[in-house]
Motif scaffolding. Structure first.
Motif, short mmCIF file in Angstrom:
data_model
loop_
_atom_site.label_atom_id
_atom_site.label_comp_id
_atom_site.label_asym_id
_atom_site.label_seq_id
_atom_site.Cartn_x
_atom_site.Cartn_y
_atom_site.Cartn_z
N ALA A 34 -2.35 15.82 3.27
CA ALA A 34 -1.35 14.78 3.05
C ALA A 34 -1.67 13.52 3.87
O ALA A 34 -1.09 12.47 3.63
CB ALA A 34 0.05 15.29 3.40
N ARG A 35 -2.63 13.65 4.80
CA ARG A 35 -3.04 12.47 5.58
C ARG A 35 -3.68 11.43 4.67
O ARG A 35 -3.34 10.24 4.73
CB ARG A 35 -4.05 12.90 6.65
N ASN A 36 -4.63 11.82 3.86
CA ASN A 36 -5.46 10.99 2.97
C ASN A 36 -5.54 9.50 3.38
O ASN A 36 -6.17 9.16 4.37
CB ASN A 36 -5.08 11.20 1.49
N PHE A 37 -4.90 8.61 2.63
CA PHE A 37 -5.05 7.17 2.89
C PHE A 37 -4.12 6.65 4.00
O PHE A 37 -4.21 5.46 4.35
CB PHE A 37 -4.77 6.38 1.60
N LEU B 95 0.85 -1.18 0.00
CA LEU B 95 0.00 0.00 0.00
C LEU B 95 0.89 1.23 0.00
O LEU B 95 1.82 1.32 0.80
CB LEU B 95 -0.89 0.02 1.24
N ILE B 96 0.62 2.18 -0.89
CA ILE B 96 1.41 3.41 -0.94
C ILE B 96 0.47 4.59 -0.78
O ILE B 96 -0.45 4.80 -1.56
CB ILE B 96 2.20 3.53 -2.26
N GLY B 97 0.71 5.39 0.26
CA GLY B 97 -0.14 6.54 0.54
C GLY B 97 0.03 7.64 -0.49
O GLY B 97 0.97 7.66 -1.28
N GLY B 98 -0.90 8.58 -0.44
CA GLY B 98 -0.83 9.72 -1.34
C GLY B 98 -2.08 9.88 -2.17
O GLY B 98 -2.73 8.90 -2.55
N PHE B 99 -2.39 11.12 -2.45
CA PHE B 99 -3.49 11.48 -3.35
C PHE B 99 -2.85 12.35 -4.42
O PHE B 99 -2.67 13.54 -4.24
CB PHE B 99 -4.57 12.25 -2.58
N GLY B 100 -2.43 11.70 -5.52
CA GLY B 100 -1.53 12.40 -6.43
C GLY B 100 -0.20 12.61 -5.72
O GLY B 100 0.37 11.68 -5.14
N LEU B 101 0.27 13.84 -5.70
CA LEU B 101 1.54 14.14 -5.04
C LEU B 101 1.37 14.44 -3.55
O LEU B 101 2.35 14.39 -2.80
CB LEU B 101 2.22 15.32 -5.73
N ALA B 102 0.16 14.76 -3.11
CA ALA B 102 -0.07 15.10 -1.70
C ALA B 102 0.05 13.86 -0.83
O ALA B 102 -0.72 12.91 -0.97
CB ALA B 102 -1.45 15.72 -1.52
#
Length: 250
Positions: free
Chosen positions: A195-198, A44-51
């Motif tokens: 930057a929290r997102n996932f 699993l890799i976090g991020g929403f686009g670059l954020a």
């Protein structure tokens, strides 16, 4: 009398007090934190686009050399850096994501049209809930999203109160790569805005969550009301100076 205990590779040793091992999840380098990621791992890799994208951990994964990976992320990479660079290095066998195509997703586009990467397309809400379900110990759930579409093909469906539902399974992972703003040595995490997102749900769904942070503080300095991910869900933390972003960034 306190006596030392043997820390893991790259880990900073701490004292061993009578009957109690001091918890220290800090690693000295991204290389040591990533050393045991194996071929064929689901990550699993976090991020929403670059954020919130853990760019330094992704770069370390490329250098580490693991191959045949299954990657779970909201996107399928931007430009030539971060996740896109991992795809370009042809280390990824399959990607599970909700938004694979955008203006600068040319690395993924090229690989997909050449038949060199498998795509599992998941609606964004379903993606988040499948990850959360894994961390919460839920064996699956029914959702109306994607019922009656090609995304529901091969999955169990039911009519509940006159509405069609699709059964979705949790997404478990071997590792998670996450970016947070601040941590302590127990692995308690505070994120920076969107930057929290996932990040929080990915930390719960992986066997070994690895987190890059900009700041490390002493125990007790983090306000318990501000801790988003408790250290219980974190295995490794590494401080990366370049992870800090300007005030204008997410």
């Amino acid at each position: 009398m306190p006596r030392p205990f043997a820390a893991g590779p790259g880990m900073r040793a701490g004292p061993f007090h009578t009957g109690t091992q001091v918890i220290n999840k800090l690693y000295d380098s991204v290389e040591s934190a990533m050393a045991d990621i194996h071929d064929g791992a689901t990550i699993l890799i976090g991020g929403f686009g670059l954020a919130g994208m853990p760019a330094e951990l992704i770069d370390a994964l490329i250098a580490q050399g693991a191959r045949d990976l299954t990657i779970v992320n909201n996107n399928a990479g931007n430009g030539d850096t971060g996740l896109a660079a991992l795809l370009k290095a042809k280390r990824v066998r399959k990607i599970i994501c909700s938004f694979p195509r955008q203006a600068d997703s040319y690395v993924f586009d090229s690989l997909f049209h050449a038949g060199e990467i498998e795509l599992e397309l998941v609606p964004q809400g379903n993606l988040a809930e499948r990850i959360r379900a894994a961390g919460a110990g839920i064996g699956g759930f029914f959702t109306r999203t994607a019922y009656g579409t090609p995304l529901a093909e091969g999955k169990e469906t039911r009519i509940i109160d006159g509405q069609g539902y699709v059964f979705e399974k949790p997404i478990h992972a071997d590792f998670a790569l996450i970016k947070a703003e601040t941590a302590d040595r127990w692995g308690n995490l505070v994120y920076r805005k969107t930057a929290r997102n996932f990040g929080p749900i990915m930390a719960m769904a992986a066997k070994c969550p690895i987190v890059q942070v900009s700041n490390v503080v002493e125990l007790g300095e983090l306000d318990p009301e501000h801790i988003i991910t408790p250290g219980l869900f974190v295995k490794r933390v590494v401080k990366v100076a370049s992870a800090a972003k300007p005030a204008s960034a997410a």
